[in-house]
Design a protein around this motif. Structure first.
Motif, PDB file in Angstrom:
ATOM      1  N   GLU A 375      -6.269  15.618  59.691  1.00 46.58           N
ATOM      2  CA  GLU A 375      -6.306  16.311  58.407  1.00 46.58           C
ATOM      3  C   GLU A 375      -5.080  15.920  57.595  1.00 46.58           C
ATOM      4  O   GLU A 375      -3.949  15.942  58.096  1.00 46.58           O
ATOM      5  N   LYS A 376      -5.294  15.539  56.355  1.00 48.61           N
ATOM      6  CA  LYS A 376      -4.201  15.126  55.484  1.00 48.61           C
ATOM      7  C   LYS A 376      -4.358  15.775  54.107  1.00 48.61           C
ATOM      8  O   LYS A 376      -5.343  16.467  53.842  1.00 48.61           O
ATOM      9  N   VAL A 377      -3.361  15.522  53.275  1.00 45.15           N
ATOM     10  CA  VAL A 377      -3.376  16.055  51.909  1.00 45.15           C
ATOM     11  C   VAL A 377      -3.533  14.896  50.934  1.00 45.15           C
ATOM     12  O   VAL A 377      -2.834  13.884  51.035  1.00 45.15           O
ATOM     13  N   LEU A 378      -4.461  15.036  50.019  1.00 42.88           N
ATOM     14  CA  LEU A 378      -4.687  14.041  48.974  1.00 42.88           C
ATOM     15  C   LEU A 378      -3.849  14.392  47.750  1.00 42.88           C
ATOM     16  O   LEU A 378      -3.839  15.540  47.294  1.00 42.88           O
ATOM     17  N   THR A 379      -3.170  13.383  47.229  1.00 44.52           N
ATOM     18  CA  THR A 379      -2.524  13.493  45.920  1.00 44.52           C
ATOM     19  C   THR A 379      -3.083  12.383  45.039  1.00 44.52           C
ATOM     20  O   THR A 379      -3.174  11.232  45.476  1.00 44.52           O
ATOM     21  N   ALA A 380      -3.442  12.726  43.822  1.00 46.54           N
ATOM     22  CA  ALA A 380      -3.982  11.733  42.885  1.00 46.54           C
ATOM     23  C   ALA A 380      -3.518  12.085  41.474  1.00 46.54           C
ATOM     24  O   ALA A 380      -3.446  13.262  41.114  1.00 46.54           O
ATOM     25  N   THR A 381      -3.218  11.043  40.685  1.00 48.49           N
ATOM     26  CA  THR A 381      -2.746  11.245  39.316  1.00 48.49           C
ATOM     27  C   THR A 381      -3.459  10.283  38.375  1.00 48.49           C
ATOM     28  O   THR A 381      -3.499   9.077  38.627  1.00 48.49           O
ATOM     29  N   LEU A 382      -3.985  10.842  37.310  1.00 46.33           N
ATOM     30  CA  LEU A 382      -4.656  10.084  36.252  1.00 46.33           C
ATOM     31  C   LEU A 382      -3.783  10.156  35.000  1.00 46.33           C
ATOM     32  O   LEU A 382      -3.366  11.243  34.589  1.00 46.33           O
ATOM     33  N   VAL A 383      -3.496   9.001  34.385  1.00 50.97           N
ATOM     34  CA  VAL A 383      -2.615   8.939  33.210  1.00 50.97           C
ATOM     35  C   VAL A 383      -3.241   8.039  32.155  1.00 50.97           C
ATOM     36  O   VAL A 383      -3.772   6.967  32.478  1.00 50.97           O
ATOM     37  N   TRP A 384      -3.173   8.464  30.920  1.00 51.42           N
ATOM     38  CA  TRP A 384      -3.530   7.593  29.793  1.00 51.42           C
ATOM     39  C   TRP A 384      -2.592   7.927  28.639  1.00 51.42           C
ATOM     40  O   TRP A 384      -1.894   8.947  28.657  1.00 51.42           O
ATOM     41  N   ASN A 385      -2.530   7.061  27.649  1.00 52.07           N
ATOM     42  CA  ASN A 385      -1.609   7.240  26.527  1.00 52.07           C
ATOM     43  C   ASN A 385      -2.290   7.936  25.360  1.00 52.07           C
ATOM     44  O   ASN A 385      -3.455   7.662  25.048  1.00 52.07           O
ATOM     45  N   ARG A 386      -1.556   8.829  24.713  1.00 49.62           N
ATOM     46  CA  ARG A 386      -1.967   9.332  23.409  1.00 49.62           C
ATOM     47  C   ARG A 386      -1.724   8.242  22.373  1.00 49.62           C
ATOM     48  O   ARG A 386      -0.765   7.467  22.479  1.00 49.62           O
TER      49      ARG A 386
END
Length: 468
Positions: A375-386
């Motif tokens: 069992e693990k922990v997921l980290t995810a990040t979505l980035v876009w520019n204004r």
């Protein structure tokens, strides 16, 4: 609490870099010294006469720790240049080296900055604003750092956001020094496209760090409800002082920002040297890749929680108002970077992508991965520019408004999809997930247009993810 590792000898300083993962990364890649990386350091003059800066913005390069540094200065001010203690301390975090340093608390030690072989281009603030921001011209640098700020948005802060969007140029800025200074996150750090850095609290030590104290590190949200800071870092470092001495800088975001800038410079050096990674440091939304990687790889302190204390707003607020995505972790960020670009479809449990999505609510970019036996922990990040207008006064371009969402789905034994978590802020241009995932299971990270508002135009985005 994060402490300097037991492997760190007290004769190597600053200990704050160890807590940020810098020394661990150098143990793996000792050549990541910043060679070939140009850092723009934008600084205000310390004194003004009738609102005119007096040219005392420079680091004191006569100090021993700067003898091998490559520092250059840019201004259009008349008269002799002056020294800024504030700039000197910041510059020593980035480029200082002194093999025979001394501090009463640690004795003799070897002082080494994060990226001692980088080229440091120091700009007087109003020179930079008039010659680069106002004109929309890109400086010949790889990353820019600013440890200054104002409590309200201005044309020049929007101009910096426009520069980031137009050139994929990473800008790192200090968030502010808590309720003792200002109540709101400072600009340019509060700008949508800037990586805003808060300061991890040291409780007066040089080796132990914990979640920020709001009295020392400004917390979000911004006036318009966006999450800031984006990330935190140690700020209490040993820094260069007058007479070739060293002192503890204290818990100020001014010194946390260059720590993150140094880590980003190490990543940029690696990306520029590897053809398979160069897009991460390119002018095509490279800032989004680096920002996403730094945030996904960050370590969270106990108490991390999205938005306000009530769990009902977790979908709308992607980050913790004190910690952002957590504490910068150089080694973890490096491992995420070198995992390489992976297009949507079947992916590994560690990776990133730089992609585009059309303004169509039926389109999904799906990243499918299989978990292992633990069992693990997921980290995810979505980035876009204004998107901002490309000329004064650089207003936000609502005709090109883009709003994306990030969803985690699980594929059950009947091959049906179950939504496990989502991040869908109506105002942020960052989405972030942090959730435990079950072993031996199939999950999907899904990027799509938000239902909050109609996205206008194709959006370039970066996403990164890791299990740990």
């Amino acid at each position: 609490m994060i402490c300097a590792s037991s492997a760190l000898s007290l004769d190597v300083q600053p200990g704050a870099y160890d807590a940020a993962g810098v020394y661990q990364l150098l143990a793996v890649e000792p050549n990541l010294t910043g060679k070939g990386v140009n850092i723009a350091l934008v600084c205000r003059s310390d004194t003004y006469v009738d609102s005119d800066p007096q040219n005392d913005y420079r680091p004191d390069i006569s100090l021993k720790c700067f003898q091998s540094s490559d520092a250059n200065f840019y201004d259009d001010l008349i008269g002799e240049s002056g020294i800024s203690k504030h700039t000197t301390q910041i510059a020593s975090i980035l480029t200082g080296v002194d093999a025979n340093a001394f501090h009463p608390e640690v004795g003799e030690f070897s002082y080494t900055s994060i990226v001692p072989k980088s080229r440091l281009n120091v700009y007087e603030f109003w020179y930079f604003v008039s010659d680069y921001v106002f004109t929309g011209q890109l400086p010949k640098d790889d990353v820019l750092t600013m440890s200054l700020g104002w409590s309200s948005e201005s044309w020049w802060s929007r101009g910096i956001d426009s520069m980031v969007e137009n050139y994929g140029f990473l800008v790192v800025a200090a968030i502010g020094n808590g309720t003792e200074a200002y109540d709101l996150p400072l600009y340019p750090a509060a700008g949508a496209n800037v990586l805003a850095v808060g300061v991890a609290d040291s409780k007066g030590t040089l080796f132990e760090f914990e979640a920020p104290d709001p009295n020392h590190s400004t917390i979000g949200p911004t006036l318009d409800g966006r999450c800031k800071p984006d990330i935190i870092a140690p700020g209490n470092c040993l820094v260069a002082a007058e007479d070739n001495t060293y002192k503890a800088s204290g818990d100020f975001s001014s010194f946390a920002a260059p720590v993150v800038t140094g880590v980003a410079s190490m990543l940029i050096q690696k990306a520029k040297s590897d053809p398979n990674l160069q897009i991460a440091a390119s002018g095509f939304s490279g800032n989004c890749v680096l920002k996403s990687i730094l945030m996904t790889s960050a370590k969270k302190f106990p108490g991390w929680h999205k938005g306000f204390d009530d769990a009902s707003d977790d979908y709308e607020y992607p980050l913790d108002f004190r910690q952002g995505a957590g504490m910068v972790d150089a080694l973890s960020a490096y491992n995420l970077l070198i995992s390489g670009l992976q297009r949507d479809g079947d992916v590994n449990d560690l990776g990133w992508d730089l992609n585009m999505i059309e303004a169509d609510n039926t389109i999904e970019k799906v990243y499918s991965f299989q978990t292992g036996s633990e069992e693990k922990v997921l980290t995810a990040t979505l980035v876009w520019n204004r998107v901002y207008e490309d000329r004064y006064p650089f207003n936000l371009n609502l005709n090109l408004w883009k709003d994306l969402q990030l969803v985690l789905r699980k594929i059950d034994s009947n091959n049906e999809t179950i939504v496990m978590d989502m991040s869908d802020s109506p105002v942020d241009n960052v989405e972030h997930l942090f959730i435990a995932v079950e072993p031996n299971s199939v999950y999907e990270l899904v990027v799509s247009n938000s239902q909050n508002v109609q996205t206008k135009g194709t959006a370039a985005y970066a996403i990164s993810w890791q299990l740990r």
